[in-house]
Design a protein around this motif. Structure first.
Motif, PDB file in Angstrom:
ATOM      1  N   ASP A   1      65.084  48.852 123.674  1.00 13.33           N
ATOM      2  CA  ASP A   1      65.867  48.176 122.630  1.00 13.33           C
ATOM      3  C   ASP A   1      67.295  48.708 122.687  1.00 13.33           C
ATOM      4  N   VAL A   2      68.220  47.847 123.088  1.00 14.87           N
ATOM      5  CA  VAL A   2      69.590  48.308 123.319  1.00 14.87           C
ATOM      6  C   VAL A   2      70.235  48.831 122.044  1.00 14.87           C
ATOM      7  N   GLU A   3      69.882  48.275 120.891  1.00 17.65           N
ATOM      8  CA  GLU A   3      70.467  48.749 119.639  1.00 17.65           C
ATOM      9  C   GLU A   3      70.024  50.182 119.342  1.00 17.65           C
ATOM     10  N   LEU A   4      68.758  50.460 119.604  1.00 15.87           N
ATOM     11  CA  LEU A   4      68.258  51.827 119.391  1.00 15.87           C
ATOM     12  C   LEU A   4      68.909  52.799 120.376  1.00 15.87           C
ATOM     13  N   ILE A   5      69.111  52.333 121.598  1.00 15.82           N
ATOM     14  CA  ILE A   5      69.745  53.180 122.606  1.00 15.82           C
ATOM     15  C   ILE A   5      71.181  53.496 122.205  1.00 15.82           C
ATOM     16  N   VAL A   6      71.886  52.500 121.711  1.00 12.05           N
ATOM     17  CA  VAL A   6      73.281  52.700 121.275  1.00 12.05           C
ATOM     18  C   VAL A   6      73.345  53.706 120.132  1.00 12.05           C
ATOM     19  N   LEU A   7      72.396  53.602 119.187  1.00 10.61           N
ATOM     20  CA  LEU A   7      72.372  54.551 118.075  1.00 10.61           C
ATOM     21  C   LEU A   7      72.154  55.976 118.581  1.00 10.61           C
ATOM     22  N   GLN A   8      71.260  56.117 119.540  1.00  8.27           N
ATOM     23  CA  GLN A   8      71.044  57.443 120.126  1.00  8.27           C
ATOM     24  C   GLN A   8      72.349  57.980 120.730  1.00  8.27           C
ATOM     25  N   ALA A   9      72.999  57.131 121.508  1.00  2.00           N
ATOM     26  CA  ALA A   9      74.243  57.541 122.170  1.00  2.00           C
ATOM     27  C   ALA A   9      75.295  57.942 121.146  1.00  2.00           C
ATOM     28  N   GLN A  10      75.403  57.146 120.087  1.00  5.46           N
ATOM     29  CA  GLN A  10      76.415  57.418 119.064  1.00  5.46           C
ATOM     30  C   GLN A  10      76.140  58.737 118.339  1.00  5.46           C
TER      31      GLN A  10
ATOM     32  N   ILE B   1      76.521  60.592 127.196  1.00  5.79           N
ATOM     33  CA  ILE B   1      76.868  59.840 128.407  1.00  5.79           C
ATOM     34  C   ILE B   1      75.623  59.284 129.079  1.00  5.79           C
ATOM     35  N   ALA B   2      74.580  60.107 129.159  1.00  5.65           N
ATOM     36  CA  ALA B   2      73.344  59.658 129.802  1.00  5.65           C
ATOM     37  C   ALA B   2      72.747  58.456 129.077  1.00  5.65           C
ATOM     38  N   VAL B   3      72.819  58.486 127.739  1.00  2.43           N
ATOM     39  CA  VAL B   3      72.250  57.377 126.968  1.00  2.43           C
ATOM     40  C   VAL B   3      73.163  56.154 127.020  1.00  2.43           C
ATOM     41  N   TRP B   4      74.482  56.374 127.028  1.00  4.82           N
ATOM     42  CA  TRP B   4      75.394  55.230 127.175  1.00  4.82           C
ATOM     43  C   TRP B   4      75.152  54.510 128.510  1.00  4.82           C
ATOM     44  N   HIS B   5      74.793  55.269 129.532  1.00  8.02           N
ATOM     45  CA  HIS B   5      74.454  54.657 130.832  1.00  8.02           C
ATOM     46  C   HIS B   5      73.281  53.686 130.677  1.00  8.02           C
ATOM     47  N   LYS B   6      72.274  54.107 129.890  1.00  9.14           N
ATOM     48  CA  LYS B   6      71.110  53.224 129.660  1.00  9.14           C
ATOM     49  C   LYS B   6      71.538  51.945 128.941  1.00  9.14           C
ATOM     50  N   ALA B   7      72.395  52.126 127.931  1.00 11.76           N
ATOM     51  CA  ALA B   7      72.852  50.962 127.173  1.00 11.76           C
ATOM     52  C   ALA B   7      73.659  50.014 128.060  1.00 11.76           C
ATOM     53  N   ALA B   8      74.536  50.579 128.902  1.00 14.63           N
ATOM     54  CA  ALA B   8      75.363  49.751 129.785  1.00 14.63           C
ATOM     55  C   ALA B   8      74.530  48.995 130.801  1.00 14.63           C
ATOM     56  N   ALA B   9      73.428  49.597 131.232  1.00 18.23           N
ATOM     57  CA  ALA B   9      72.549  48.931 132.197  1.00 18.23           C
ATOM     58  C   ALA B   9      71.882  47.702 131.578  1.00 18.23           C
ATOM     59  N   LEU B  10      71.687  47.751 130.257  1.00 19.02           N
ATOM     60  CA  LEU B  10      71.054  46.617 129.572  1.00 19.02           C
ATOM     61  C   LEU B  10      72.064  45.594 129.075  1.00 19.02           C
ATOM     62  N   ASN B  11      73.276  46.061 128.762  1.00 20.71           N
ATOM     63  CA  ASN B  11      74.303  45.146 128.261  1.00 20.71           C
ATOM     64  C   ASN B  11      75.661  45.660 128.704  1.00 20.71           C
ATOM     65  N   ASN B  12      76.348  44.835 129.481  1.00 21.95           N
ATOM     66  CA  ASN B  12      77.592  45.268 130.118  1.00 21.95           C
ATOM     67  C   ASN B  12      78.686  45.641 129.122  1.00 21.95           C
TER      68      ASN B  12
ATOM     69  N   ARG C   1      79.802  49.245 128.755  1.00 23.40           N
ATOM     70  CA  ARG C   1      80.555  49.961 129.802  1.00 23.40           C
ATOM     71  C   ARG C   1      81.810  50.604 129.208  1.00 23.40           C
ATOM     72  N   TRP C   2      82.407  49.905 128.273  1.00 24.23           N
ATOM     73  CA  TRP C   2      83.666  50.367 127.712  1.00 24.23           C
ATOM     74  C   TRP C   2      83.512  51.697 126.950  1.00 24.23           C
ATOM     75  N   PRO C   3      82.585  51.833 125.973  1.00 24.64           N
ATOM     76  CA  PRO C   3      82.430  53.144 125.330  1.00 24.64           C
ATOM     77  C   PRO C   3      81.974  54.228 126.302  1.00 24.64           C
ATOM     78  N   LEU C   4      81.184  53.835 127.305  1.00 23.24           N
ATOM     79  CA  LEU C   4      80.754  54.802 128.320  1.00 23.24           C
ATOM     80  C   LEU C   4      81.966  55.312 129.096  1.00 23.24           C
TER      81      LEU C   4
ATOM     82  N   ALA D   1      85.052  54.016 137.921  1.00 34.45           N
ATOM     83  CA  ALA D   1      83.968  53.161 138.420  1.00 34.45           C
ATOM     84  C   ALA D   1      83.414  52.285 137.296  1.00 34.45           C
ATOM     85  N   GLU D   2      83.267  52.878 136.097  1.00 33.61           N
ATOM     86  CA  GLU D   2      82.754  52.092 134.965  1.00 33.61           C
ATOM     87  C   GLU D   2      83.810  51.118 134.455  1.00 33.61           C
TER      88      GLU D   2
END
Length: 392
Positions: free
Chosen positions: A277-286, A298-309, A312-315, A330-331
């Motif tokens: 769930d990308v929303e849950l992943i974003v919350l973790q990252a935040q 950063i590791a969790v933002w990578h997961k979020a970016a892989a699911l929704n481009n 990439r910007w916050p990452l 690269a990002e």
């Protein structure tokens, strides 16, 4: 459950169980004999014949009639004929001729049948009449619990609480059933503070029942007691109570509000869809980011970016902040959001500048200025041009 209890009361009635000679002083000899025969038939599991015999009687004496009606009420109840049981018992009670303890038990049975038939308003006058003179061998607490149940069913909340208070006087303490009734009435009356001790008692009796913990935390939040709500949910979890996904989310939010974002991040990472769930992943990252756990974020933002481009910007921003310039570039190259086009160009300016690549830094500074001319883009162009001149 009420029906079973009522039936036990019915079977305890001494109707027809009294030898003929013991009742002949009050019943006529003929009626006493018929009553005894009906009782014998009932004992031989010939309930239908017993009822038929009693129905065939037409006593001339009022007392005989009331006695037979009471007995018919019991037999009809045993036969699951609620309507006829109520009708006969009502006539027997209303006659006022049954004055001994049997009369009290008869009225109690009528009240219980009315309660089990969901005729709560009709049951209450009988219960209150019974409460005025309770025999020593009868349980007063059970009577007041029935009164509380009846008021509860017809939404008479204050009367429910009054009946529970009377129940306590006789019972000495509250177990789960009366506590649940009390809680329901308190919640309907919006007695939030008063309901918390009730819930504490329920938790003490049923510590593994999730709903008591949920209601406690919910009321604490309603009262603005977020710290107490956090402690409640955390304690429930420590004691092995299986919280729902929503409960865990609430707990995570409470940890964050209390300034413990790392616990919030951990809780979100333990949810069922934490990796999909990308929303849950974003919350973790935040929350990892708020906790200044940069690499975890950063590791969790990578997961979020892989699911929704769009992530990439916050990452990329965080990579840039932490000095991972090549990874940031690269990002940034993968960011497609037009709304961030100028910002991406400026971010690249900073990354290339940190990598001592002034030429590329100037290129992206001019690109940013072409997209949207700002004080930042102009300053970068001026500064980088001066640096290049000095270097040459």
């Amino acid at each position: 459950m009420i029906k079973k209890l009522t039936l036990l009361v019915a079977l305890s009635l001494p109707l027809g169980l009294i030898p003929e000679q013991a009742v002949s002083a009050e019943l006529s000899q003929y009626t006493a004999g018929r009553v005894q025969r009906a009782h014998n038939l009932q004992q031989d599991e010939k309930l239908g014949e017993a009822i038929e015999m009693l129905e065939g009687l037409n006593p001339s004496r009022a007392y005989d009639k009331a006695y037979v009606q009471r007995m018919l009420g019991v037999f009809y109840w045993q036969q699951d004929n609620t309507a006829k049981a109520i009708a006969n018992l009502t006539d027997a009670v209303n006659s006022g001729l049954l004055q001994d303890e049997q009369a009290w038990v008869t009225q109690r049975m009528l009240a219980d049948i009315l309660l089990s038939s969901e005729q709560f308003k009709q049951a209450l006058p009988h219960y209150y009449a019974l409460s005025k003179n309770i025999p020593e061998n009868q349980k007063a607490d059970e009577l007041w619990l029935r009164i509380a149940q009846s008021h509860y069913q017809i939404s008479e909340w204050q009367q429910t609480l009054s009946a529970i208070n009377s129940y306590v006087k006789y019972a000495g303490k509250l177990d789960v059933q009366p506590l649940t009734i009390k809680l329901g009435a308190q919640l309907q009356l919006k007695q939030w503070k008063a309901s918390l001790p009730t819930l504490e008692s329920l938790i003490a009796l049923e510590p593994n029942k999730l709903v008591w913990w949920q209601q406690t935390a919910g009321i604490q939040l309603r009262l603005g007691q977020s710290k107490s709500a956090l402690d409640t949910l955390a304690l429930a979890r420590r004691q092995g109570v299986e919280l729902t996904q929503q409960d865990l989310k609430t707990l995570a939010q409470l940890y964050a509000q209390r300034g413990i974002p790392e616990r919030a991040a951990i809780l979100y990472s333990q949810l069922d869809d934490a990796d999909s769930d990308v929303e849950l992943i974003v919350l973790q990252a935040q929350y990892w980011q708020i906790a200044k756990e940069w690499d975890k974020s950063i590791a969790v933002w990578h997961k979020a970016a892989a699911l929704n481009n769009k992530y990439r910007w916050p990452l990329a921003q965080l990579l840039l902040q932490q000095g991972y310039y090549q990874k940031a570039i690269a990002e940034l190259d993968k960011v497609k959001d037009k709304d961030h086009e100028a910002d991406v160009a400026l971010a690249k300016v900073r990354a290339y500048y940190k990598l001592d690549n002034l030429e590329k830094a100037i290129i992206f500074a001019k690109q940013a200025d072409n997209i949207e001319s700002t004080t930042a883009s102009k300053s970068w162009i001026k500064y980088l041009s001066q640096k290049r001149e000095m270097a040459s």
